[in-house]
Design an enzyme around this catalytic site. Structure first.
Site, PDB file in Angstrom:
ATOM      1  N   ARG A 197      -5.093   2.519  12.369  1.00 18.97           N
ATOM      2  CA  ARG A 197      -5.091   1.180  12.718  1.00 18.97           C
ATOM      3  C   ARG A 197      -5.651   0.471  13.796  1.00 18.97           C
ATOM      4  NH1 ARG A 197       0.490   1.263  10.138  1.00 18.97           N
ATOM      5  NH2 ARG A 197       1.723  -0.696  10.493  1.00 18.97           N
TER       6      ARG A 197
ATOM      7  N   ARG B 288      14.211  -2.214   6.584  1.00 16.96           N
ATOM      8  CA  ARG B 288      13.666  -1.692   7.938  1.00 16.96           C
ATOM      9  C   ARG B 288      14.016  -2.854   9.138  1.00 16.96           C
ATOM     10  NH1 ARG B 288       7.820   0.153   6.390  1.00 16.96           N
ATOM     11  NH2 ARG B 288       7.523  -0.653   8.743  1.00 16.96           N
TER      12      ARG B 288
ATOM     13  N   ARG C 179       3.912  -8.152  13.822  1.00 17.10           N
ATOM     14  CA  ARG C 179       3.241  -7.305  13.227  1.00 17.10           C
ATOM     15  C   ARG C 179       2.057  -7.741  12.385  1.00 17.10           C
ATOM     16  NH1 ARG C 179       7.504  -4.928   9.041  1.00 17.10           N
ATOM     17  NH2 ARG C 179       5.999  -3.709   8.697  1.00 17.10           N
TER      18      ARG C 179
ATOM     19  N   ARG D  57      12.060  -6.268   1.121  1.00 17.19           N
ATOM     20  CA  ARG D  57      11.862  -4.840   0.824  1.00 17.19           C
ATOM     21  C   ARG D  57      12.988  -3.943   1.306  1.00 17.19           C
ATOM     22  NH1 ARG D  57       6.643  -1.908   3.447  1.00 17.19           N
ATOM     23  NH2 ARG D  57       7.565  -2.719   5.514  1.00 17.19           N
TER      24      ARG D  57
ATOM     25  N   LYS E 265       0.658  -1.123   0.056  1.00 18.40           N
ATOM     26  CA  LYS E 265      -0.064   0.103  -0.159  1.00 18.40           C
ATOM     27  C   LYS E 265       0.862   1.318  -0.204  1.00 18.40           C
ATOM     28  CE  LYS E 265      -0.967  -0.329   4.955  1.00 18.40           C
ATOM     29  NZ  LYS E 265       0.038  -1.305   5.241  1.00 18.40           N
TER      30      LYS E 265
HETATM   31  P1  AMP Z   1       4.309   1.082   8.973  1.00 17.69           P
HETATM   32  O1  AMP Z   1       5.370   1.993   8.207  1.00 17.69           O
HETATM   33  O2  AMP Z   1       3.066   1.614   8.494  1.00 17.69           O
HETATM   34  O3  AMP Z   1       4.675  -0.305   8.894  1.00 17.69           O
HETATM   35  O4  AMP Z   1       4.277   1.467  10.519  1.00 17.69           O
HETATM   36  C1  AMP Z   1       5.630   1.140  11.059  1.00 17.69           C
HETATM   37  C2  AMP Z   1       5.471   1.027  12.846  1.00 17.69           C
HETATM   38  O5  AMP Z   1       5.164   2.499  13.093  1.00 17.69           O
HETATM   39  C3  AMP Z   1       4.355  -0.178  12.962  1.00 17.69           C
HETATM   40  O6  AMP Z   1       4.719  -1.434  13.358  1.00 17.69           O
HETATM   41  C4  AMP Z   1       3.918   0.646  14.293  1.00 17.69           C
HETATM   42  O7  AMP Z   1       4.743   0.263  15.631  1.00 17.69           O
HETATM   43  C5  AMP Z   1       4.032   2.275  14.093  1.00 17.69           C
HETATM   44  N1  AMP Z   1       2.790   2.877  13.461  1.00 17.69           N
HETATM   45  C6  AMP Z   1       2.669   3.263  12.262  1.00 17.69           C
HETATM   46  N2  AMP Z   1       1.216   3.599  12.271  1.00 17.69           N
HETATM   47  C7  AMP Z   1       0.562   3.492  13.247  1.00 17.69           C
HETATM   48  C8  AMP Z   1      -0.512   3.897  13.930  1.00 17.69           C
HETATM   49  N3  AMP Z   1      -1.556   4.354  13.002  1.00 17.69           N
HETATM   50  N4  AMP Z   1      -1.031   3.334  14.943  1.00 17.69           N
HETATM   51  C9  AMP Z   1       0.173   2.878  15.804  1.00 17.69           C
HETATM   52  N5  AMP Z   1       1.186   2.588  15.306  1.00 17.69           N
HETATM   53  C10 AMP Z   1       1.436   2.803  14.230  1.00 17.69           C
END
Ligand code: AMP
Length: 217
Positions: free
Chosen positions: A88, A160, A171, A127, A13
């Site tokens: 989320r 990452r 996750r 990735r 996404k």
């Molecule tokens: P992402 O890049 O969207 O996979 O986010 C990486 C990490 O950031 C996630 O595993 C969470 O620890 C934190 N994170 C990102 N967006 C949120 C959200 N909306 N609510 C809570 N934690 C978030």
């Protein structure tokens, strides 16, 4: 257009949000990118968020909601936006509704990206992200060596820290427990669209754009 891109980590996404944001001329707002930037700059927010992110769990709602309130009030959001990685949890989705109604705005669509869990793990472990321009690549699809530089800007590519297999599992669990229920929230509001996220980046973009076109016309 005001869109949410929804789906498990690794579904693609973020990649699609970068492309569609350029095509539609609306900002791509990734809570993960904002948080990683705060962590990199060692800000108070970054210091609070880091341990949750390292473990693959969610940063507490009140931190995220405050952060998004600030972001959505910035002037570039007046033309629309794509939210990637937010909301989320159900409380985040409800807060987003309140934020938008205060601004007298509403969402157009929540787009749900779907692929198998096996494919997700494959995409996440391969990735790589550019440390300079944030572009997202996949070693297999983009045919890059592990030590390659960013094909777009020459920046350094990195993996990452939460894309390691032990964190990926956590996750995905968090996604099923806390995030998936948000789907029903948008289904009930009748603004949920679903896109098949299998195939090449280009195939998914084409599918997504024609879905958005046919839904808005
Ligand atoms: P992402 O890049 O969207 O996979 O986010 C990486 C990490 O950031 C996630 O595993 C969470 O620890 C934190 N994170 C990102 N967006 C949120 C959200 N909306 N609510 C809570 N934690 C978030």
């Amino acid at each position: 257009m005001r869109l949410i891109f929804f789906g498990p980590p690794g579904v693609g996404k973020g990649t699609q949000a970068q492309i569609v944001s350029r095509k539609l001329g609306i900002p791509h707002i990734s809570t993960g990118d904002i948080l990683r930037n705060e962590v990199k700059n060692k800000t108070p927010l970054g210091l609070k968020a880091k341990s949750y992110m390292d473990e693959g769990t969610l940063v507490p709602d009140e931190i995220i909601i405050e952060m998004m309130k600030n972001r959505l009030s910035e002037s570039d959001c007046s033309v629309g936006f794509i939210l990637d990685g937010f909301p989320r949890t159900l409380p985040q989705a409800q807060s987003l509704d309140r934020m938008l109604s205060e601004l007298e705005l509403s969402l157009d669509y929540a787009v749900n990206f779907e692929i198998s869990e096996e494919e997700i793990v494959k995409r996440l472990t391969n990735r790589r992200v550019c440390s300079k321009c944030n572009s997202i690549f996949n070693l297999l699809i983009d045919q890059l060596e592990d030590n390659a530089r960013c094909p777009r800007c020459g920046g350094e590519l990195y993996q990452r820290s939460d894309d390691r297999s032990e964190v990926i599992r956590r996750r995905l669990e968090v996604y099923h427990e806390a995030t998936r229920p948000v789907l029903d929230y948008y289904k009930e509001k009748k603004i949920l669209l679903t896109v098949d996220a299998n195939g090449s980046v280009k195939e998914v973009t084409n599918r997504l754009l024609s879905l958005l076109n046919s839904s808005t016309s």
